[in-house]
Enzyme design. Structure first.
Site, PDB file in Angstrom:
ATOM      1  N   HIS A  68      49.599  24.619  -8.240  1.00  0.00           N
ATOM      2  CA  HIS A  68      50.942  23.417  -8.551  1.00  0.00           C
ATOM      3  C   HIS A  68      50.686  22.230  -8.629  1.00  0.00           C
ATOM      4  O   HIS A  68      49.875  21.699  -7.776  1.00  0.00           O
ATOM      5  CB  HIS A  68      52.040  23.854  -7.493  1.00  0.00           C
ATOM      6  CG  HIS A  68      52.727  25.335  -8.242  1.00  0.00           C
ATOM      7  ND1 HIS A  68      53.725  26.492  -9.074  1.00  0.00           N
ATOM      8  CD2 HIS A  68      52.114  26.590  -8.986  1.00  0.00           C
ATOM      9  CE1 HIS A  68      53.787  27.397  -9.285  1.00  0.00           C
ATOM     10  NE2 HIS A  68      52.361  27.852  -9.453  1.00  0.00           N
ATOM     11  N   PHE A 123      54.439  28.497  15.415  1.00  0.00           N
ATOM     12  CA  PHE A 123      54.123  28.858  13.771  1.00  0.00           C
ATOM     13  C   PHE A 123      55.152  28.481  12.554  1.00  0.00           C
ATOM     14  O   PHE A 123      54.709  28.490  11.886  1.00  0.00           O
ATOM     15  CB  PHE A 123      52.446  30.419  14.003  1.00  0.00           C
ATOM     16  CG  PHE A 123      51.570  29.663  15.069  1.00  0.00           C
ATOM     17  CD1 PHE A 123      50.542  28.738  14.175  1.00  0.00           C
ATOM     18  CD2 PHE A 123      51.462  30.207  15.736  1.00  0.00           C
ATOM     19  CE1 PHE A 123      49.852  28.552  14.254  1.00  0.00           C
ATOM     20  CE2 PHE A 123      49.894  29.923  15.994  1.00  0.00           C
ATOM     21  CZ  PHE A 123      49.202  28.727  15.754  1.00  0.00           C
ATOM     22  N   THR A 124      55.745  29.622  13.312  1.00  0.00           N
ATOM     23  CA  THR A 124      57.046  29.863  12.452  1.00  0.00           C
ATOM     24  C   THR A 124      57.922  28.706  12.737  1.00  0.00           C
ATOM     25  O   THR A 124      58.154  28.066  12.530  1.00  0.00           O
ATOM     26  CB  THR A 124      57.556  31.363  12.571  1.00  0.00           C
ATOM     27  OG1 THR A 124      59.214  31.922  11.377  1.00  0.00           O
ATOM     28  CG2 THR A 124      58.791  31.667  14.113  1.00  0.00           C
ATOM     29  N   ASN A 129      63.940  38.105   4.573  1.00  0.00           N
ATOM     30  CA  ASN A 129      63.033  37.673   6.301  1.00  0.00           C
ATOM     31  C   ASN A 129      61.925  36.579   4.752  1.00  0.00           C
ATOM     32  O   ASN A 129      61.115  36.746   4.836  1.00  0.00           O
ATOM     33  CB  ASN A 129      62.343  37.843   7.796  1.00  0.00           C
ATOM     34  CG  ASN A 129      61.111  36.508   8.603  1.00  0.00           C
ATOM     35  OD1 ASN A 129      61.439  35.362   7.675  1.00  0.00           O
ATOM     36  ND2 ASN A 129      60.632  37.152   9.045  1.00  0.00           N
TER      37      ASN A 129
HETATM   38  C1  LIG Z   1      58.618  29.846 -13.220  1.00  0.00           C
HETATM   39  C2  LIG Z   1      58.414  30.150 -12.344  1.00  0.00           C
HETATM   40  N1  LIG Z   1      58.899  30.475 -11.713  1.00  0.00           N
HETATM   41  C3  LIG Z   1      59.170  31.001 -10.469  1.00  0.00           C
HETATM   42  C4  LIG Z   1      57.638  31.298  -9.831  1.00  0.00           C
HETATM   43  C5  LIG Z   1      56.749  31.823  -8.401  1.00  0.00           C
HETATM   44  O1  LIG Z   1      56.885  30.949  -7.756  1.00  0.00           O
HETATM   45  P1  LIG Z   1      56.134  31.392  -6.694  1.00  0.00           P
HETATM   46  O2  LIG Z   1      54.602  31.914  -7.068  1.00  0.00           O
HETATM   47  O3  LIG Z   1      55.100  30.156  -5.747  1.00  0.00           O
HETATM   48  O4  LIG Z   1      56.149  32.238  -6.023  1.00  0.00           O
HETATM   49  C6  LIG Z   1      56.320  30.954 -10.924  1.00  0.00           C
HETATM   50  C7  LIG Z   1      54.578  30.750 -10.692  1.00  0.00           C
HETATM   51  O5  LIG Z   1      53.965  30.005 -10.625  1.00  0.00           O
HETATM   52  C8  LIG Z   1      56.884  30.005 -11.487  1.00  0.00           C
HETATM   53  O6  LIG Z   1      55.724  29.495 -12.665  1.00  0.00           O
END
Ligand SMILES: Cc1ncc(COP(=O)(O)O)c(C=O)c1O
Length: 392
Positions: free
Chosen positions: A187, A27-28, A248
């Protein structure tokens, strides 16, 4: 009708990948993560991609790594130029490492850092620019690149919102000394939680690999750490060798395996997002009540932003009520102006000039979701609701 902020982009392939990993019992971080990193680096044309458990962790590890590079490492008290609008974890690692932030306003149309203010923000203590391409729209990364080269500054590109966007044919996330990506739900690709740091510098990649994994040398490629390792003959000591202070923030194999499948779909999903954006723009363009995000370069259209034109004195409360009633999800533009949040009181910062546009976006703006599927009905519904609610 409901028009949600986000939806899943997974199909059977991702579910099969999960089942395959579960059957292995591993898993890791391991082979799946390594394969995803290689595929990601190849897709983005960079030497190294290092996966973490989130985009925030990639930012944290990236900042930490810059404190350990051989040449002119960052030091506490150094200054970093940042845009006034970004996600909180663009800024938090800077505070956590004792850096001082100099906030620069954004452009009201692109919503990205106004690079005409960079010179004004520069001081003898400036060591880095952190540029962010907001919600899929490329920032003026070419200008930031030359500015950083000219003044011998690190260029940190937080590209967590703009996977697949490009400027002058070059992919966002690859202009900086290092770039970060998020693969969180909603995303451009989603691995549940996840993020990556990309760089062409072996030293930074090695440091990032160590810092994500307890500061451990184990998973570093040959460069500085292993050159030192060669002098250590004893496997007993080599097995547990810590070379920098670390965390971690390792990713899971499940996330790596899902990432491999998602990456195969990225181009198709970008095409669909762009088709949705074309409809959104055609419906809203030319209506002076709404200030839309102006595309700079080639956006990957994370979402659609609207700022209610302050000159028209439209009541945002009324518009929000109508959107809620219409089942439309919306949020503040990437968290709005960071200095308007309580967390800002913990920061050492200065503002380089007024942040008027960031405030306008904060007070009059919002975004609605884009998805990797056809949103014709949702976008037409949004237009009808806003057209009615924003009437004088
Ligand atoms: C500009 C930006 N930086 C960093 C992050 C952090 O990403 P995560 O949600 O994966 O921690 C986001 C999250 O949407 C973001 O919009």
């Amino acid at each position: 009708m409901t028009y949600d902020l986000a939806s899943t982009s997974w199909g059977q392939e991702e579910l099969d990948a999960i089942a395959r990993v579960v059957r292995t019992g591993q898993f890791t971080m391991g082979e799946e993560v390594r394969r995803f990193e290689q595929a990601f680096a190849a897709r983005f044309g960079v030497e190294h991609a290092v996966m973490m458990n989130s985009g925030s962790s990639a930012n944290l590890v990236g900042v930490a790594a810059l404190f350990h590079v051989d040449r002119r490492p960052l030091q506490r008290g150094d200054e970093v130029i940042v845009p006034a609008i970004s996600w909180a974890t663009t800024f938090h690692p800077l505070q956590q490492y004792g850096l001082k932030l100099r906030f620069v306003d954004v452009e009201l149309d692109t919503l990205n850092m106004d690079v005409s203010k960079l010179e004004q923000a520069l001081t003898p203590r400036t060591r880095m620019v952190m540029a962010v391409s907001i919600l899929g729209n490329p920032a003026a990364l070419d200008v930031v690149r030359s500015f950083c080269d000219q003044h011998d500054l690190f260029f940190f590109e937080d590209n967590c919102e703009s996977m697949g966007a490009s400027l002058g044919g070059r992919l966002c996330g690859t202009f900086g000394d290092l770039g970060t990506f998020s693969t969180f739900y909603s995303h451009h690709i989603s691995t549940m939680e996840g993020g990556l740091l990309v760089t062409n510098q072996a030293e930074l990649a090695n440091l990032a690999r160590a810092i994500r994994n307890h500061g451990w040398a184990r998973d570093c490629a040959p460069a500085k750490p292993q050159a030192e390792a060669r002098t250590i003959q004893d496997d007993f000591f080599e097995a547990y060798r810590f070379i920098v202070p670390g965390y971690n923030v390792r990713p899971l194999e499940l996330c790596g395996a899902i990432g491999i499948e998602q990456l195969k779909k990225l181009d198709g999903m970008l095409e669909t997002r762009r088709a949705n954006a074309a409809l959104f723009r055609s419906l809203f363009a030319g209506d002076e009540r709404f200030i839309l995000q102006r595309e700079h370069g080639r956006s990957s259209w994370f979402s659609f932003t609207i700022i209610l034109n302050p000159a028209r004195r439209i009541d945002r409360g009324r518009v929000m009520t109508a959107m809620r009633a219409g089942g439309i999800g919306f949020r503040m533009i990437t968290g709005g102006s960071f200095l308007r949040h309580e967390a800002a009181k913990f920061f050492d910062y200065e503002v380089a000039g007024p942040l008027a546009n960031a405030d306008t976006a904060h007070d009059h703006g919002f975004f609605v979701g884009n998805h990797p599927r056809d949103l014709t009905a949702e976008i037409r519904h949004l237009h009808a609701v806003l057209d009615e609610a924003a009437r004088p």
